[in-house]
Write a protein that holds these residues in place. Structure first.
Motif, PDB file in Angstrom:
ATOM      1  N   GLY A  54      28.728   8.610 -10.040  1.00  0.00           N
ATOM      2  CA  GLY A  54      29.472   7.368  -9.468  1.00  0.00           C
ATOM      3  C   GLY A  54      28.286   6.329  -9.376  1.00  0.00           C
ATOM      4  N   LEU A  55      27.477   6.287 -10.240  1.00  0.00           N
ATOM      5  CA  LEU A  55      26.345   5.546 -10.385  1.00  0.00           C
ATOM      6  C   LEU A  55      26.189   4.400 -11.241  1.00  0.00           C
ATOM      7  N   THR A  56      25.668   3.299 -11.400  1.00  0.00           N
ATOM      8  CA  THR A  56      25.217   2.277 -12.386  1.00  0.00           C
ATOM      9  C   THR A  56      23.963   2.389 -13.218  1.00  0.00           C
ATOM     10  N   ILE A  57      24.047   1.893 -14.436  1.00  0.00           N
ATOM     11  CA  ILE A  57      22.827   1.935 -15.015  1.00  0.00           C
ATOM     12  C   ILE A  57      21.628   1.596 -14.317  1.00  0.00           C
ATOM     13  N   ASN A  58      21.750   0.655 -13.479  1.00  0.00           N
ATOM     14  CA  ASN A  58      20.606   0.224 -12.566  1.00  0.00           C
ATOM     15  C   ASN A  58      19.968   1.461 -11.685  1.00  0.00           C
ATOM     16  N   ASP A  59      21.095   2.170 -11.189  1.00  0.00           N
ATOM     17  CA  ASP A  59      20.564   3.420 -10.439  1.00  0.00           C
ATOM     18  C   ASP A  59      19.696   4.306 -11.127  1.00  0.00           C
ATOM     19  N   MET A  60      19.730   4.305 -12.593  1.00  0.00           N
ATOM     20  CA  MET A  60      18.629   4.907 -13.263  1.00  0.00           C
ATOM     21  C   MET A  60      17.241   4.660 -13.002  1.00  0.00           C
ATOM     22  N   PHE A  61      17.131   3.350 -12.508  1.00  0.00           N
ATOM     23  CA  PHE A  61      15.659   3.306 -12.088  1.00  0.00           C
ATOM     24  C   PHE A  61      15.355   3.587 -10.813  1.00  0.00           C
ATOM     25  N   SER A  62      15.236   5.113 -10.673  1.00  0.00           N
ATOM     26  CA  SER A  62      15.129   5.849  -9.408  1.00  0.00           C
ATOM     27  C   SER A  62      14.577   7.205  -9.733  1.00  0.00           C
ATOM     28  N   VAL A  63      14.125   7.737  -8.589  1.00  0.00           N
ATOM     29  CA  VAL A  63      13.885   9.330  -8.739  1.00  0.00           C
ATOM     30  C   VAL A  63      14.985  10.241  -9.432  1.00  0.00           C
TER      31      VAL A  63
END
Length: 564
Positions: free
Chosen positions: A410-419
């Protein structure tokens, strides 16, 4: 009775609570090499500034001056015992670039298979043995219900072989009762940020042990085609030396067997475990991101064509839809905040390594790592950079894998910029590369069946030449820059390694590196047990040994956490 668990942390003091605290961890454990992290916690309980310091000097570039260029691959490979192959390859390709040499197709296939083995082995070890203990409370596994753990295992990884969780629990209890915890002897056990149930903790301890056995078998692939592991010598300017080994059917069969087993482990354990952890710690999909990504690319499809299975590229400001081509002329190394004699930022082709230790001073010089920059900006390199670059280029295998993961979580591609994104990207890349290796191996088998066994092209090292060897270590972009003099000896040699990109110090403008920047905003629940710093740092999988080297003559290991 459970003994007190050594955190491998000493001389801890505290001003009380986390807000306003200054924290020093020196060195960070469960990495290769020596790394110091300093962090200042703001009044809201999150990190407001951080400093990353590599505390030991390398100097390999200085050792190489005046030597035959063909010595460089063997010497630079000793930068690290974890990345046991990449510097051999990068140095060799730098020499071949100076020669303007194209190696036989079989040689490139073997190199891809060796490099792929390095990635599979390294990523499995990183997740289970270096990073997982930041999320898993080993001691809580002792209270797990064994039957409930088996039920959970069937839910998390239904295709995985069954495990005797009672036996795992008994083994763990034996370690605890003896007071000698072995690989589990250090950790923030009982930390409030540990969220897994006892059953999940037992599941991950069992998978930790499974991964210990699997990584040993995966490493055998390196030895089958590379002669030995670590530090194979098979890759040389002009190709590889494993022509005779390829003609032995048993070697091909054994490699195939180990690759199949490794890919099964990735599918049945690694990927499901990462997904499960991501679901249990969703807040970390919003923490620890950095904006700029750089990848040189790896696994050439046709040597010298510039086409790589994992493509290179640059992403600025999280704009995944706009991937620029890498221009090596835009790379510089800033030493204004590092322990080197002062100079303006230089491209590695004309770089200088001139050490000048002046003492640790956060306002001046505080690291042996230089500060690489691309177009003057800090960059993150590594699995996340490679996966996002491939995603932005609509990579046929990477893009659907990322989209599937994001949908599941349930995430977006922007959430890939994370731990979480960084950790998930590493797992995705492992599966994609493992599957690609099957195709490379089949091509090699076809060539052998057609009696095409060429693996080497004769060559000489030209005088007054320059060469660049670019590639990817599991931890990120690697570059070797070489020049020779009139006698064909090494005139200058410079290396820009992944952890210099990620963990370097501030530059002349005071701009922080990827790690220093991504630590800002990380919440600290207990400044005396800064587990959250380890989660962030380990997500980058630092290998400081590539940047610095020193051996303690007395063999002493010391770790300091200071909270002021």
């Amino acid at each position: 009775m459970q003994p007190a668990l050594n955190l491998l942390l000493t001389n801890t003091t505290s001003t009380g609570g986390s807000a306003g605290a200054s924290i020093t961890l020196d060195p960070i454990s469960r990495i290769e090499g020596h790394l110091r992290i300093d962090a200042k916690v703001g009044t809201n309980g999150t990190i407001e500034s951080a400093w990353s310091s590599a505390t030991l000097f390398r100097g390999i570039e200085m050792i190489l001056a005046g030597r035959d260029p063909r010595d460089a691959p063997l010497i630079t490979q000793r930068l690290c015992g974890v990345c046991t192959y990449i510097h051999l390859q990068a140095s060799t390709t730098a020499i071949e670039n100076a020669m303007k040499l194209t190696v036989p197709a079989n040689a490139q296939i073997v190199r891809n298979l060796l490099q792929g083995t390095q990635f599979l082995h390294d990523h499995i070890v990183h997740f289970y043995h270096l990073h997982a203990l930041d999320w898993v409370d080993v001691t809580k596994a002792l209270t797990a219900d064994v039957a409930a753990t088996a039920t959970l295992a069937a839910q998390v990884s239904p295709s995985a072989p069954s495990i005797d969780f009672a036996a795992v629990q008994t083994k763990l209890q034996g370690l605890v009762s003896s007071g000698q915890l072995g690989p589990f002897s250090s950790g923030y056990w009982g930390h409030p940020a540990m969220k897994l149930s006892p059953e999940a903790n037992l599941l991950f301890v069992a998978h930790y042990l499974q991964a210990l056995a699997q990584q040993a078998n995966t490493a055998k692939m390196m030895a089958l085609f590379g002669g030995k592991n670590p530090h194979p010598h098979v890759t040389i300017p002009g190709g590889v030396t494993s022509g005779n080994e390829l003609a032995v059917a048993a070697n091909i069969t054994n490699f195939t067997t180990q690759l199949t087993a490794t890919n099964d482990f990735i599918k049945n354990f690694y990927i499901p475990d990462v997904v499960y952890l991501a679901k249990q710690y969703p807040e970390w999909a919003k923490i620890g991101g950095f904006d700029n990504m750089l990848a040189f690319g790896e696994f050439p499809d046709t040597y010298g064509s510039g086409t790589n299975f994992m493509p290179g590229g640059v992403i600025m400001g999280r704009n995944v839809g706009s991937v620029a081509t890498v221009n090596t002329a835009s790379i510089t190394e800033d030493v204004s905040r590092a322990w080197y004699n002062t100079s303006s930022p230089l491209n590695p082709a004309s770089g200088v390594t001139s050490p000048n230790y002046t003492g640790y001073n956060q306002s001046a010089q505080y690291s042996w790592l230089k500060a690489p920059r691309y177009q003057g900006k800090p960059m993150e390199v590594g699995p996340l950079a490679r996966v996002l670059v491939a995603y932005g280029k609509n990579h046929a295998q990477v893009k659907p894998a990322v989209d599937s993961l994001l949908s599941t979580l349930g995430l977006t591609i922007n959430d890939m910029f994370s731990v979480i994104g960084r950790t998930a990207a590493r797992a995705i890349e492992t599966q994609v590369i493992g599957n690609a290796m099957v195709g490379w191996l089949n091509t090699l088998k076809s060539n052998i069946a057609a009696n095409n066994l060429a693996t080497y092209a004769s060559n000489t090292v030209p005088a007054n030449s320059t060469g660049v060897g670019l590639g990817e270590a599991p931890r990120g972009a690697v570059g070797h820059w070489l020049s020779t003099d009139a006698s064909s000896k090494i005139k200058n040699y410079q290396m820009v390694v992944p952890s210099a990109w990620n963990f370097g110090p501030r530059d002349a403008q005071g701009v922080s590196s990827a790690v220093e920047s991504s630590m800002v905003g990380v919440p600290i629940a207990d400044s005396n047990s800064p587990l959250e710093i380890l989660r962030l740092v380990h997500s980058f999988d630092p290998c400081i040994a590539c940047g610095v080297h020193l051996i303690d003559a007395e063999g002493k290991a010391e770790t300091l956490v200071t909270v002021r």
